[in-house]
Design a protein around this motif. Structure first.
Motif, PDB file in Angstrom:
ATOM      1  N   GLY A  81      32.400  31.530  35.794  1.00  0.00           N
ATOM      2  CA  GLY A  81      33.557  30.783  36.263  1.00  0.00           C
ATOM      3  C   GLY A  81      34.214  31.470  37.448  1.00  0.00           C
ATOM      4  N   LYS A  82      35.185  30.781  38.052  1.00  0.00           N
ATOM      5  CA  LYS A  82      35.933  31.319  39.184  1.00  0.00           C
ATOM      6  C   LYS A  82      37.301  31.791  38.694  1.00  0.00           C
ATOM      7  N   LEU A  83      37.580  33.079  38.881  1.00  0.00           N
ATOM      8  CA  LEU A  83      38.881  33.608  38.502  1.00  0.00           C
ATOM      9  C   LEU A  83      39.915  33.194  39.548  1.00  0.00           C
ATOM     10  N   ILE A  84      40.939  32.470  39.101  1.00  0.00           N
ATOM     11  CA  ILE A  84      42.016  32.057  39.996  1.00  0.00           C
ATOM     12  C   ILE A  84      43.076  33.150  40.092  1.00  0.00           C
ATOM     13  N   GLY A  85      43.309  33.847  38.987  1.00  0.00           N
ATOM     14  CA  GLY A  85      44.271  34.937  39.018  1.00  0.00           C
ATOM     15  C   GLY A  85      44.433  35.569  37.655  1.00  0.00           C
TER      16      GLY A  85
ATOM     17  N   TYR B 212      53.676  38.879  36.741  1.00  0.00           N
ATOM     18  CA  TYR B 212      53.247  39.406  38.026  1.00  0.00           C
ATOM     19  C   TYR B 212      51.726  39.361  38.071  1.00  0.00           C
ATOM     20  N   MET B 213      51.191  39.213  39.277  1.00  0.00           N
ATOM     21  CA  MET B 213      49.756  39.394  39.428  1.00  0.00           C
ATOM     22  C   MET B 213      49.436  40.848  39.112  1.00  0.00           C
TER      23      MET B 213
ATOM     24  N   SER C 107      44.297  41.878  41.339  1.00  0.00           N
ATOM     25  CA  SER C 107      44.003  40.442  41.426  1.00  0.00           C
ATOM     26  C   SER C 107      44.850  39.792  42.517  1.00  0.00           C
ATOM     27  N   ARG C 108      44.297  38.777  43.152  1.00  0.00           N
ATOM     28  CA  ARG C 108      45.013  37.958  44.123  1.00  0.00           C
ATOM     29  C   ARG C 108      44.807  36.499  43.767  1.00  0.00           C
TER      30      ARG C 108
ATOM     31  N   HIS D 264      47.258  37.359  31.146  1.00  0.00           N
ATOM     32  CA  HIS D 264      46.645  36.032  31.236  1.00  0.00           C
ATOM     33  C   HIS D 264      45.572  36.041  32.317  1.00  0.00           C
ATOM     34  N   ALA D 265      44.512  35.311  32.076  1.00  0.00           N
ATOM     35  CA  ALA D 265      43.488  35.078  33.098  1.00  0.00           C
ATOM     36  C   ALA D 265      43.351  33.561  33.262  1.00  0.00           C
ATOM     37  N   LEU D 266      43.486  33.097  34.487  1.00  0.00           N
ATOM     38  CA  LEU D 266      43.364  31.670  34.790  1.00  0.00           C
ATOM     39  C   LEU D 266      42.030  31.442  35.488  1.00  0.00           C
ATOM     40  N   TRP D 267      41.193  30.587  34.882  1.00  0.00           N
ATOM     41  CA  TRP D 267      39.837  30.350  35.367  1.00  0.00           C
ATOM     42  C   TRP D 267      39.649  28.901  35.789  1.00  0.00           C
TER      43      TRP D 267
END
Length: 250
Positions: free
Chosen positions: A181-185, A132-133, A137-138, A198-201
């Protein structure tokens, strides 16, 4: 008689338990709860080394058979932190939707004959997680198409977000700032390893990511946030990934 009545009331008050507000209360929640049913399935496939190019070519040609049934968020080939691996994210509105999609795919002759029967022999293993997010975070888009993505997986200590949530959020937000960096989610694992986030960058390039990491090592704000977070951290794994041509997140 009046004195006796007052004495009895006084004795009753002395024997009465302490007020409810003073009673200890157990809090069973481990952090903020999900407010929606949408979840994201993380899937990781390991490919026979001599079949990697063929698998990516086949998937590029036939992925439309799969995306006709549910939403693909992104599909990447792992460049660093793993070899001959792909990672993809699928979005579902509910478990019922996912079950329906899986049942429909199993009965789809084109999917089975044109893709699945050819792709499965190319793989050495498959793994998935339901995530889940995190509430703060979005899902975001990259600043531009192209570039690379980094998936950072944190295995936190038992206790849930009630124990480590605020420190983790602060550490992530410290990096999600201008010049970084840019956080995607950010995602919290529901099925898979527990207490895993998890962090997706997104970064412009691997060298851009390396420059940012060097900068972070000298940023007192980032260093302090990271130090507060690592007391709750058991392990961490990073993968740098390249988006495939058919990936919605590019």
């Amino acid at each position: 008689m009046l004195k006796l009545s007052c004495s009895l009331r006084s004795a009753a008050l002395l024997l009465r338990p302490a007020a409810a507000a003073a009673q200890p209360r157990a809090h069973f929640g481990t952090g903020p709860q999900q407010k929606h049913r949408t979840f994201y399935e993380f899937r990781t496939y390991c490919i026979h080394p001599d079949q990697n190019a063929a698998f990516l070519k086949l998937t590029n040609e036939k992925i439309h058979l799969r995306t006709a049934h549910s939403e693909l968020v992104g599909f990447w080939s792992v460049e660093y932190g793993g070899l001959n691996k792909v990672f993809h994210i699928w979005k579902y509105d509910s478990y019922a939707q996912r079950a329906e999609v899986r049942a429909t795919l199993a009965q789809d002759p084109a999917w089975v004959s044109e893709y699945l029967s050819k792709a499965l022999p190319m793989l050495t293993s498959q793994d998935n997680e339901v995530t889940y997010m995190v509430p703060w975070s979005r899902l975001q888009s990259p600043l531009q198409e192209g570039g690379v993505y980094e998936l950072v997986s944190f295995q936190m200590r038992p206790g849930g977000p009630a124990v480590w949530g605020k420190a983790f959020q602060a550490a992530v937000n410290a990096h999600d700032a201008p010049g970084y960096g840019k956080l995607i989610g950010a995602f919290h694992c529901e099925f898979g390893l527990q207490n895993r986030v998890h962090a997706l960058w997104w970064f412009e390039s691997p060298d851009h990511r390396a420059e940012i990491r060097h900068t972070a090592h000298h940023d007192a704000r980032v260093v302090a946030a990271v130090r507060n977070n690592i007391v709750n951290l058991d392990s961490q794994r990073n993968q740098l990934m390249l988006p495939c041509p058919f990936s919605p997140l590019k």
